[in-house]
Scaffold this motif. Structure first.
Motif, PDB file in Angstrom:
ATOM      1  N   VAL A  28     -16.930 -36.824  44.605  1.00  0.00           N
ATOM      2  CA  VAL A  28     -16.178 -38.030  44.982  1.00  0.00           C
ATOM      3  C   VAL A  28     -16.172 -38.186  46.499  1.00  0.00           C
ATOM      4  N   PHE A  29     -15.928 -37.095  47.209  1.00  0.00           N
ATOM      5  CA  PHE A  29     -15.804 -37.147  48.664  1.00  0.00           C
ATOM      6  C   PHE A  29     -17.156 -37.093  49.355  1.00  0.00           C
ATOM      7  N   GLN A  30     -18.111 -36.389  48.756  1.00  0.00           N
ATOM      8  CA  GLN A  30     -19.454 -36.325  49.333  1.00  0.00           C
ATOM      9  C   GLN A  30     -20.168 -37.669  49.223  1.00  0.00           C
ATOM     10  N   LEU A  31     -19.950 -38.371  48.120  1.00  0.00           N
ATOM     11  CA  LEU A  31     -20.633 -39.645  47.873  1.00  0.00           C
ATOM     12  C   LEU A  31     -19.789 -40.865  48.257  1.00  0.00           C
ATOM     13  N   HIS A  32     -18.554 -40.624  48.692  1.00  0.00           N
ATOM     14  CA  HIS A  32     -17.619 -41.705  49.044  1.00  0.00           C
ATOM     15  C   HIS A  32     -17.434 -42.673  47.865  1.00  0.00           C
ATOM     16  N   ASP A  33     -17.364 -42.105  46.666  1.00  0.00           N
ATOM     17  CA  ASP A  33     -17.259 -42.906  45.445  1.00  0.00           C
ATOM     18  C   ASP A  33     -16.152 -42.347  44.551  1.00  0.00           C
ATOM     19  N   PRO A  34     -14.965 -42.946  44.590  1.00  0.00           N
ATOM     20  CA  PRO A  34     -13.829 -42.434  43.828  1.00  0.00           C
ATOM     21  C   PRO A  34     -13.811 -42.826  42.349  1.00  0.00           C
ATOM     22  N   SER A  35     -14.863 -43.455  41.852  1.00  0.00           N
ATOM     23  CA  SER A  35     -14.838 -43.971  40.475  1.00  0.00           C
ATOM     24  C   SER A  35     -14.612 -42.894  39.415  1.00  0.00           C
ATOM     25  N   ALA A  36     -14.966 -41.648  39.676  1.00  0.00           N
ATOM     26  CA  ALA A  36     -14.788 -40.578  38.689  1.00  0.00           C
ATOM     27  C   ALA A  36     -13.362 -40.035  38.638  1.00  0.00           C
ATOM     28  N   LEU A  37     -12.535 -40.354  39.620  1.00  0.00           N
ATOM     29  CA  LEU A  37     -11.203 -39.749  39.692  1.00  0.00           C
ATOM     30  C   LEU A  37     -10.352 -40.018  38.452  1.00  0.00           C
ATOM     31  N   GLY A  38     -10.438 -41.195  37.894  1.00  0.00           N
ATOM     32  CA  GLY A  38      -9.644 -41.523  36.715  1.00  0.00           C
ATOM     33  C   GLY A  38      -9.900 -40.590  35.547  1.00  0.00           C
ATOM     34  N   GLU A  39     -11.120 -40.043  35.460  1.00  0.00           N
ATOM     35  CA  GLU A  39     -11.485 -39.122  34.390  1.00  0.00           C
ATOM     36  C   GLU A  39     -11.169 -37.673  34.733  1.00  0.00           C
ATOM     37  N   LEU A  40     -10.805 -37.400  35.975  1.00  0.00           N
ATOM     38  CA  LEU A  40     -10.597 -36.024  36.431  1.00  0.00           C
ATOM     39  C   LEU A  40      -9.141 -35.642  36.613  1.00  0.00           C
ATOM     40  N   VAL A  41      -8.254 -36.626  36.732  1.00  0.00           N
ATOM     41  CA  VAL A  41      -6.864 -36.377  37.132  1.00  0.00           C
ATOM     42  C   VAL A  41      -5.922 -36.551  35.945  1.00  0.00           C
ATOM     43  N   ALA A  42      -5.035 -35.578  35.751  1.00  0.00           N
ATOM     44  CA  ALA A  42      -4.052 -35.615  34.671  1.00  0.00           C
ATOM     45  C   ALA A  42      -2.904 -36.563  34.999  1.00  0.00           C
ATOM     46  N   GLU A  43      -2.264 -37.073  33.972  1.00  0.00           N
ATOM     47  CA  GLU A  43      -1.104 -37.968  34.140  1.00  0.00           C
ATOM     48  C   GLU A  43      -0.016 -37.313  34.988  1.00  0.00           C
ATOM     49  N   GLY A  44       0.207 -36.028  34.802  1.00  0.00           N
ATOM     50  CA  GLY A  44       1.275 -35.330  35.519  1.00  0.00           C
ATOM     51  C   GLY A  44       0.822 -34.604  36.765  1.00  0.00           C
TER      52      GLY A  44
END
Length: 128
Positions: A28-44
């Protein structure tokens, strides 16, 4: 842009899963593309940020965590050089150097925890 390899202390399933999630997170940070974050981060998910000094702000919840990381990942003129990512079970340590748009840099570390295939905790620390 610098990418490091991920070192794991144990070749177990949990460590492999954590390593895969950390690779995607680092991308995400290397490519400056946050699109994957929604699939990586838990609700809590909970973040203890590096700023403001000395203790950093605490953010809780998927929306707040994704928003912070998205803003960092897309900051114009910046980059992260990854120095090392070390994984052991559900835990990971990411050492990095962050280069700001003005040319200054700061070194730091993130202590991460993964549960059920998602990032649930991130604590950031910087030198200085």
């Amino acid at each position: 842009m610098s990418q490091n390899s991920i070192t794991s202390s144990h070749p177990d399933d949990q460590s492999r899963q954590t390593a895969e999630i950390m690779q995607r997170f680092n991308d995400v940070f290397q490519l400056h593309d946050p699109s994957a974050l929604g699939e990586l981060v838990a609700e809590g998910c909970v973040i203890e940020n590096t700023v403001p000094a000395p203790d950093g702000a605490r953010l809780a919840g998927k929306e707040a965590c994704v928003a912070l990381w998205s803003a960092i990942a897309t900051q114009p003129g910046t980059r992260f050089d990854l120095e090392e990512t070390f994984v052991s079970g559900e835990r990971a340590t990411i050492r990095w150097c962050y280069f700001m748009a003005d040319g200054n840099s700061i070194r730091g570390v993130n202590l991460m925890r993964v549960a059920d295939g998602l990032i649930v905790e991130a604590m950031g620390y910087v030198k200085g």
